[in-house]
Scaffold this motif. Sequence first.
Motif, short mmCIF file in Angstrom:
data_model
loop_
_atom_site.label_atom_id
_atom_site.label_comp_id
_atom_site.label_asym_id
_atom_site.label_seq_id
_atom_site.Cartn_x
_atom_site.Cartn_y
_atom_site.Cartn_z
N GLU A 82 -11.89 -1.08 -19.48
CA GLU A 82 -11.90 -0.82 -18.04
C GLU A 82 -11.02 -1.84 -17.31
OE1 GLU A 82 -11.80 1.04 -15.41
OE2 GLU A 82 -13.77 1.84 -15.91
N VAL A 83 -10.33 -1.35 -16.30
CA VAL A 83 -9.43 -2.19 -15.53
C VAL A 83 -9.77 -2.06 -14.05
CG1 VAL A 83 -7.53 -2.03 -17.18
CG2 VAL A 83 -7.72 -0.32 -15.37
N HIS A 84 -9.31 -3.03 -13.27
CA HIS A 84 -9.37 -2.91 -11.82
C HIS A 84 -8.04 -3.40 -11.27
CE1 HIS A 84 -10.08 -7.27 -10.95
NE2 HIS A 84 -10.56 -7.24 -12.17
N ASP A 85 -7.66 -2.86 -10.13
CA ASP A 85 -6.33 -3.17 -9.60
C ASP A 85 -6.42 -4.09 -8.40
OD1 ASP A 85 -7.27 -1.40 -7.68
OD2 ASP A 85 -5.34 -0.42 -7.41
N ARG A 86 -5.33 -4.81 -8.18
CA ARG A 86 -5.17 -5.70 -7.04
C ARG A 86 -3.72 -5.60 -6.58
NH1 ARG A 86 -9.78 -5.65 -6.91
NH2 ARG A 86 -11.31 -7.32 -6.88
N PRO A 87 -3.46 -5.86 -5.32
CA PRO A 87 -2.06 -5.88 -4.86
C PRO A 87 -1.26 -6.94 -5.62
CG PRO A 87 -3.57 -5.88 -2.99
CD PRO A 87 -4.41 -6.12 -4.21
N PRO A 97 2.81 -13.00 -5.44
CA PRO A 97 4.04 -13.62 -5.96
C PRO A 97 3.87 -14.21 -7.35
CG PRO A 97 3.74 -14.18 -3.66
CD PRO A 97 2.50 -13.45 -4.07
N GLU A 98 2.72 -14.77 -7.64
CA GLU A 98 2.53 -15.39 -8.96
C GLU A 98 2.41 -14.35 -10.08
OE1 GLU A 98 -1.56 -15.45 -6.82
OE2 GLU A 98 0.58 -15.72 -6.32
N ASP A 99 2.25 -13.06 -9.72
CA ASP A 99 2.17 -12.01 -10.73
C ASP A 99 3.54 -11.52 -11.18
OD1 ASP A 99 -0.66 -11.92 -10.52
OD2 ASP A 99 -0.52 -10.53 -8.81
N GLN A 138 9.76 -3.44 -1.65
CA GLN A 138 8.45 -2.88 -1.28
C GLN A 138 7.33 -3.52 -2.11
OE1 GLN A 138 7.88 1.36 -0.90
NE2 GLN A 138 9.95 1.73 -0.17
N PRO A 139 7.06 -4.78 -1.91
CA PRO A 139 5.99 -5.41 -2.71
C PRO A 139 4.63 -4.74 -2.50
CG PRO A 139 6.64 -6.80 -0.85
CD PRO A 139 7.66 -5.71 -0.94
N ALA A 178 3.81 1.18 -9.49
CA ALA A 178 4.51 1.10 -8.20
C ALA A 178 4.59 2.49 -7.62
CB ALA A 178 5.90 0.50 -8.36
N ARG A 179 4.03 2.68 -6.44
CA ARG A 179 4.07 3.95 -5.72
C ARG A 179 4.91 3.74 -4.46
NH1 ARG A 179 -0.91 2.92 -7.25
NH2 ARG A 179 -1.54 2.28 -5.15
#
Length: 669
Positions: A350-355, A358-360, A387-388, A407-408
Amino acid sequence: MVSVGERLSRARVRAFIGRDEEIERFREALAGDPAAPFAFYAYGPGGIGKSTLLRRLADHARAAGRLLVELDGRFVERDPAAFERAAGPFLDVPGTVLFVDSFEHCQWLESWLWHHFLPRAADDALVVLAGRRAPQPQWTADPAWARLLHVSELEPFTAEQARGLLVASDIRPELRDRVLRFAGGNPLALSLAAAAGSAGCGREEIWAPSADVLRTLLAGLIGEVPTASHRRALEVAAQAHSTSEELLAAVLPDEDAHPLFAWLRDLPFMESTRRGLHPHDAARETLAADLRWRAPNAFETMRRRLADEYLRLLREAPEERVWTVTDELFYLFREGETLARLRTWSREDEVHDRPLHPEDLDVVLRMAEEAEGPDSAAVVRYWARRQPEAFSVYRLVSTGRVVAFTARLVLAAPPGPEDLAADPVVAAAWRYTDATAPVRPGEHIGVSRFTVYPERYQVPSRVIDLSSSRAQAEAARARGRAYGFAVFRDAETWAARVRGTLVDTGARPAVGGHTYGVFGVDWRQEPVEAWLQRFISATQVPPPVASGPSPISRTDFDRAVREALAHWRDADGAFAACALLRTRLAADCTEPVGEVRALLRRAVDELAADPRGVRAREALTAGYFSGAPTQEAAARRLGLPYGTYRRHLRQGLDLLCEVLWERELHGSP
């Protein structure tokens, strides 16, 4: 005065059977025995009694003065931080006992729990987990956990325990062996039988070990559905993942949802959860299959109402509800071929997303290069600068490790020359719009440009599931979106997967030696809601044919017809409660009493179409519909000797039952 909670606890004590070892070890832990476990893990198949055991352990903890935190794995959010907030007292308040039921639905938390969460427990805290799957073997084999963890695989009841449950439930002695042969020690089946009581155990065939038996047993549990409104509420609960009072009110706008919700909540197989009522899995599947078989039209109508409500929520709900609404919408149609091709329905990894932060960026670029090459990584860098906000980074819930990104893009018309030069895929999408239906000023397109999960690249996964859910929610809310596009490298495979939902544009742009397929939909030609309706409609399993065995025997059916006629004059009382209203004849009726009465009148009148049925029709009409106080009075009205009248009446009843039985089996001619 004894509280309701205390009365419930006492009732559970009286009804509880077995699980002595689990109870004793837990009581030792509550008493502070230094040799007792800190963590308890119970597992076993559905219906084996895990939730019942947890409720009994909770009673013990409550009696010991402990603070309880009770969570349901079916409704745990995908973010470990959310779980930590919900279970906060476990970390802060000494002596807290944390219960997590249905742990299989959040099994992806397991590694994080053992590594990061449980070691931070407050002093004297305890934790109890219950799920369908065994814990990962490394925890039971870990010497550090060996004395702290107690694992129990729950087994079916022994014959002695099962018989004890039936005795405690006042099942008649002559019926217990039949019930035991049927239930085989399964706690759920035994509990359902006990809840139905001896009144539902009068016929031998009820205890034949088949799915039909369980449907009959559930019908006995529900008892006499009071009204058509209650039946519709049951149809909602059978299909919706969870049923709240608000959902009932939305899909049954002409009904008073409050008493219907209270009735559902009191059904013995219904569990109350944070999001609403959730039927036991076995009961839900049996009930849904039975409703679909008996009343396919009503079943499909209710499913469409639920889908419409979820679509409305998808458009209007707050951002934090988007995930829930999308999953609930697709849950309705999970059996269909299209969703099986596109969604995993798995909670493994299972995963969860975050915006994107910069460090990513460095790890995102490394993943892009690993999966798609350096040229694609350069395109990722370009869009991350432009478009970050379009990027999402996905982390494993268990470890927090970044494993994927998506990326959408949102691109306004007209396209900029710099964008077209930097990304051949975006350029191909714009060329397609120009060649088909150009995007007008003020409109824009959405492009799900990247879905990069190197360990599961371009195959159905939770990353693709969650990104698609986001894209659908964004499209439903966006204003001025002309097109939506999805991009996949394995174009031919994905063309088959998205067939019927997205159009293959035919474009195959290349980036760094790899070609990509571009698939799209024109939202101006087909609004998002209509597209979703078509998408989920394509997933529907064809309803079963109407013909098939009746839920009751022919003898019982004939008896039900005679009972209905005998109670004809008491339309709102005895007639409304008669067995004929629980057959397939009434399954799709909006107002069963009125519609079944009209059906009986028509069927009697139609007997006269055959010359042999003229006298039969006259006898039935005089005997039941004319208001004659007695059968002798009906014979006098017809000017017939009583014996002759009785012969015509018997013939009429036989003909009427035959006609109605054909309708019961095969529907209206």
